[in-house]
Motif scaffolding. Structure first.
Motif, PDB file in Angstrom:
ATOM      1  N   GLU A 313       1.077  -1.114   0.068  1.00  0.00           N
ATOM      2  CA  GLU A 313       0.109  -0.103  -0.066  1.00  0.00           C
ATOM      3  C   GLU A 313       0.769   1.207   0.145  1.00  0.00           C
ATOM      4  O   GLU A 313       1.757   1.468   0.775  1.00  0.00           O
ATOM      5  CB  GLU A 313      -1.019   0.121   1.257  1.00  0.00           C
ATOM      6  CG  GLU A 313      -2.013  -0.897   1.295  1.00  0.00           C
ATOM      7  CD  GLU A 313      -2.975  -0.835   2.399  1.00  0.00           C
ATOM      8  OE1 GLU A 313      -2.327  -0.018   3.115  1.00  0.00           O
ATOM      9  OE2 GLU A 313      -3.719  -1.816   2.765  1.00  0.00           O
ATOM     10  N   ILE A 314       0.506   2.056  -0.985  1.00  0.00           N
ATOM     11  CA  ILE A 314       1.457   3.358  -1.132  1.00  0.00           C
ATOM     12  C   ILE A 314       0.775   4.484  -0.980  1.00  0.00           C
ATOM     13  O   ILE A 314      -0.354   4.585  -1.695  1.00  0.00           O
ATOM     14  CB  ILE A 314       2.221   3.150  -2.243  1.00  0.00           C
ATOM     15  CG1 ILE A 314       2.977   1.835  -2.545  1.00  0.00           C
ATOM     16  CG2 ILE A 314       3.289   4.222  -2.446  1.00  0.00           C
ATOM     17  CD1 ILE A 314       3.296   1.700  -3.891  1.00  0.00           C
ATOM     18  N   THR A 315       1.328   5.408  -0.288  1.00  0.00           N
ATOM     19  CA  THR A 315       0.691   6.885  -0.305  1.00  0.00           C
ATOM     20  C   THR A 315       1.645   7.956  -0.474  1.00  0.00           C
ATOM     21  O   THR A 315       3.078   7.513  -0.036  1.00  0.00           O
ATOM     22  CB  THR A 315      -0.142   7.460   1.012  1.00  0.00           C
ATOM     23  OG1 THR A 315       0.727   7.128   2.207  1.00  0.00           O
ATOM     24  CG2 THR A 315      -1.187   6.449   1.444  1.00  0.00           C
ATOM     25  N   ALA A 316       1.268   9.229  -1.196  1.00  0.00           N
ATOM     26  CA  ALA A 316       2.428  10.010  -1.388  1.00  0.00           C
ATOM     27  C   ALA A 316       2.053  11.382  -1.254  1.00  0.00           C
ATOM     28  O   ALA A 316       0.914  11.721  -1.174  1.00  0.00           O
ATOM     29  CB  ALA A 316       2.812   9.794  -3.026  1.00  0.00           C
ATOM     30  N   SER A 317       3.070  12.426  -0.977  1.00  0.00           N
ATOM     31  CA  SER A 317       3.085  13.628  -0.817  1.00  0.00           C
ATOM     32  C   SER A 317       3.933  14.468  -1.890  1.00  0.00           C
ATOM     33  O   SER A 317       5.262  13.785  -2.071  1.00  0.00           O
ATOM     34  CB  SER A 317       3.111  14.158   0.511  1.00  0.00           C
ATOM     35  OG  SER A 317       2.077  13.551   1.319  1.00  0.00           O
ATOM     36  N   SER A 380       7.405  12.473  -1.317  1.00  0.00           N
ATOM     37  CA  SER A 380       7.563  11.619   0.032  1.00  0.00           C
ATOM     38  C   SER A 380       6.620  10.441  -0.502  1.00  0.00           C
ATOM     39  O   SER A 380       5.406  10.582  -0.557  1.00  0.00           O
ATOM     40  CB  SER A 380       7.369  12.375   1.196  1.00  0.00           C
ATOM     41  OG  SER A 380       7.226  11.537   2.085  1.00  0.00           O
ATOM     42  N   PHE A 381       7.000   9.303   0.061  1.00  0.00           N
ATOM     43  CA  PHE A 381       6.208   8.099  -0.054  1.00  0.00           C
ATOM     44  C   PHE A 381       6.240   7.369   1.455  1.00  0.00           C
ATOM     45  O   PHE A 381       7.331   7.388   1.913  1.00  0.00           O
ATOM     46  CB  PHE A 381       6.879   7.002  -1.035  1.00  0.00           C
ATOM     47  CG  PHE A 381       6.895   7.504  -2.586  1.00  0.00           C
ATOM     48  CD1 PHE A 381       5.885   7.117  -3.369  1.00  0.00           C
ATOM     49  CD2 PHE A 381       8.036   8.062  -2.930  1.00  0.00           C
ATOM     50  CE1 PHE A 381       5.885   7.807  -4.460  1.00  0.00           C
ATOM     51  CE2 PHE A 381       8.011   8.763  -4.443  1.00  0.00           C
ATOM     52  CZ  PHE A 381       6.982   8.471  -5.194  1.00  0.00           C
ATOM     53  N   THR A 382       4.850   6.904   1.443  1.00  0.00           N
ATOM     54  CA  THR A 382       4.905   5.778   2.778  1.00  0.00           C
ATOM     55  C   THR A 382       4.479   4.614   2.216  1.00  0.00           C
ATOM     56  O   THR A 382       3.358   4.534   1.802  1.00  0.00           O
ATOM     57  CB  THR A 382       3.805   6.493   3.822  1.00  0.00           C
ATOM     58  OG1 THR A 382       4.423   7.781   4.138  1.00  0.00           O
ATOM     59  CG2 THR A 382       3.589   5.456   5.004  1.00  0.00           C
ATOM     60  N   VAL A 383       5.064   3.501   2.578  1.00  0.00           N
ATOM     61  CA  VAL A 383       4.922   2.041   2.112  1.00  0.00           C
ATOM     62  C   VAL A 383       4.596   1.332   2.950  1.00  0.00           C
ATOM     63  O   VAL A 383       5.332   1.137   4.164  1.00  0.00           O
ATOM     64  CB  VAL A 383       6.135   1.766   1.321  1.00  0.00           C
ATOM     65  CG1 VAL A 383       5.931   0.364   0.656  1.00  0.00           C
ATOM     66  CG2 VAL A 383       6.428   3.064   0.083  1.00  0.00           C
TER      67      VAL A 383
END
Length: 415
Positions: A313-317, A380-383
């Motif tokens: 699962e990946i979210t980004a800014s 920026s990625f949160t994985v």
């Protein structure tokens, strides 16, 4: 993992791997291989009802199976304080020939499993016999107990329910301040049980029928009960700090706060993880005029047996200032049915390590390098790497379930 998942070999000439994070007689300790044997603390308002039905709260307590697992299991919960408390016990017994169950308990809580459990007044332990038809039976304790085990002076609350091939038994045993002294969430309690039929006066000697006690020596001393650790009522902890990250084969260490017992645990075990982060691969060389880049996420797993899929699962800014990034909407959820024996990156072969056997890798494309005005972009990625179990539930990394890293114009920011 289902057989449909394929194992491939991945080759990438222009990628380099950059790691974002490194991935008298005393009680009887729970034997190796039975680390899942423990009870849980539950706030009084959340305690199970003693009605012979299995309430949802029992899902938080692990099943401790009898020596022959198909015979069923027991579960244990505790609620209360050091001056008063109630021990809750659940048994699901399979087998039409079984007529009852005996719960064998130490006389009190202890802070360490090495504590001496014998007690001159109580002879070390209690025996609570539950008949599958009539419930608690004060006179039904087996003859084996002799002067080693005492029947409780109070009357436990008990309820049984017949099932298609056996019975369910629930018991609540409220202890006096003398017996509750020393309790804290994280302490230990001696707990064992055995099931029997009408003609089985020696059931306690049969390893298949018992759980939580050494059947070969239990008549010698109650110290042959397992020291069951009473933990926070939560399957998943929010770790406030991680001392040692868990791996695929070794537990980690960390600190968490239990909201049920209002207790902080500073050196708690973090279970082994099903998937372990290895790092992110970025392109080493970008051609002039390039507007986007790609990256590859790399993790590892131990085997292919327990999963139906793996993924991220990946979210980004993004933004031109690192301290003023704008979150992008939505979550990218990429699962896959291929894993890899190795990856060759920038001429270097990357292989599983520390108990890993297969690599889990995906590529994320179209990562912007600059904004419309030509300014370098931070992204920026949160994985969150995950596995999917055979029941289709996602299982994230234990301890730290996600990793965060930043690219600036396609280059990994390390400061």
């Amino acid at each position: 993992m289902k057989k449909a998942i394929s194992v491939l070999c991945l080759f990438a000439m222009l990628l380099s791997l950059a790691a974002v994070m490194s991935v008298g007689t005393s009680a009887m300790s729970v034997p190796e291989g039975k680390s899942g044997f423990h009870g849980v603390y539950v706030a009084e308002g959340n305690a199970p009802k003693i009605d012979g039905d299995i309430d949802k709260v029992w899902e938080n307590a692990p099943a401790m199976p009898f020596g022959k697992a198909e015979y069923g299991y027991i579960k244990v919960m505790w609620t209360g304080t050091t001056t008063r408390g109630t021990l809750y016990m659940l048994a699901e017994v399979n087998g039409s020939d079984f007529t009852g169950i005996d719960f064998v308990l130490s006389s009190r809580f202890y802070s360490i499993p090495e504590a001496t459990w014998d007690n001159e007044t109580w002879k070390g332990s209690f025996d609570i016999h539950i008949d599958k038809t009539s419930g608690y039976d004060k006179t039904g304790a087996k003859a084996w107990k002799g002067d080693k085990v005492a029947v409780p002076s109070g009357t436990p609350s008990a309820k049984t329910t017949a099932t298609e091939n056996g019975f369910i038994a629930e018991v609540a045993f409220t202890m006096s301040s003398a017996n509750a002294v020393g309790f804290k969430c994280g302490g230990f309690f001696g707990i064992g049980a055995f099931i029997s039929g009408d003609d089985e006066d020696d059931a306690y000697t049969k390893a298949d029928n018992a759980v939580g006690m050494d059947v070969n020596h239990i008549t010698e001393s109650p110290s042959y009960l397992y020291a069951i650790n009473m933990r926070c009522n939560s399957k998943e902890h929010t770790w406030t700090s991680i001392t040692t990250e868990p791996t695929l084969t070794t537990t980690g260490k960390g600190k968490y706060y239990c909201t049920e017992s209002k207790t902080t645990f500073s050196n708690a075990d973090i279970p082994v993880t099903t998937i372990q982060w290895r790092g992110v691969q970025t392109l080493e060389n970008l051609s002039d005029g390039t507007t986007t880049t790609s990256m590859r996420l790399v993790s590892q797993i131990k085997d292919l047996d327990a999963f139906s899929a793996v993924g991220y699962e990946i979210t980004a800014s993004t933004g031109t200032a690192l301290d003023a990034l704008t979150p992008l909407s939505g979550i990218i959820d990429k699962d896959m049915t291929s894993v890899y024996n190795s990856i060759t990156a920038a001429g270097k072969k990357v292989e599983p390590e520390d108990g890993g056997k297969f690599l889990v890798a995906i590529v994320v494309d179209d990562i912007p390098l600059k904004d419309a005005n030509g300014n370098d972009l931070y992204v920026s990625f949160t994985v969150k790497p995950y596995t999917v179990d055979t029941a289709s539930n996602k299982v994230y990394m234990t301890g730290t379930d996600s990793v965060t890293f930043v690219l600036k114009a396609g280059v990994l920011v390390t400061e």
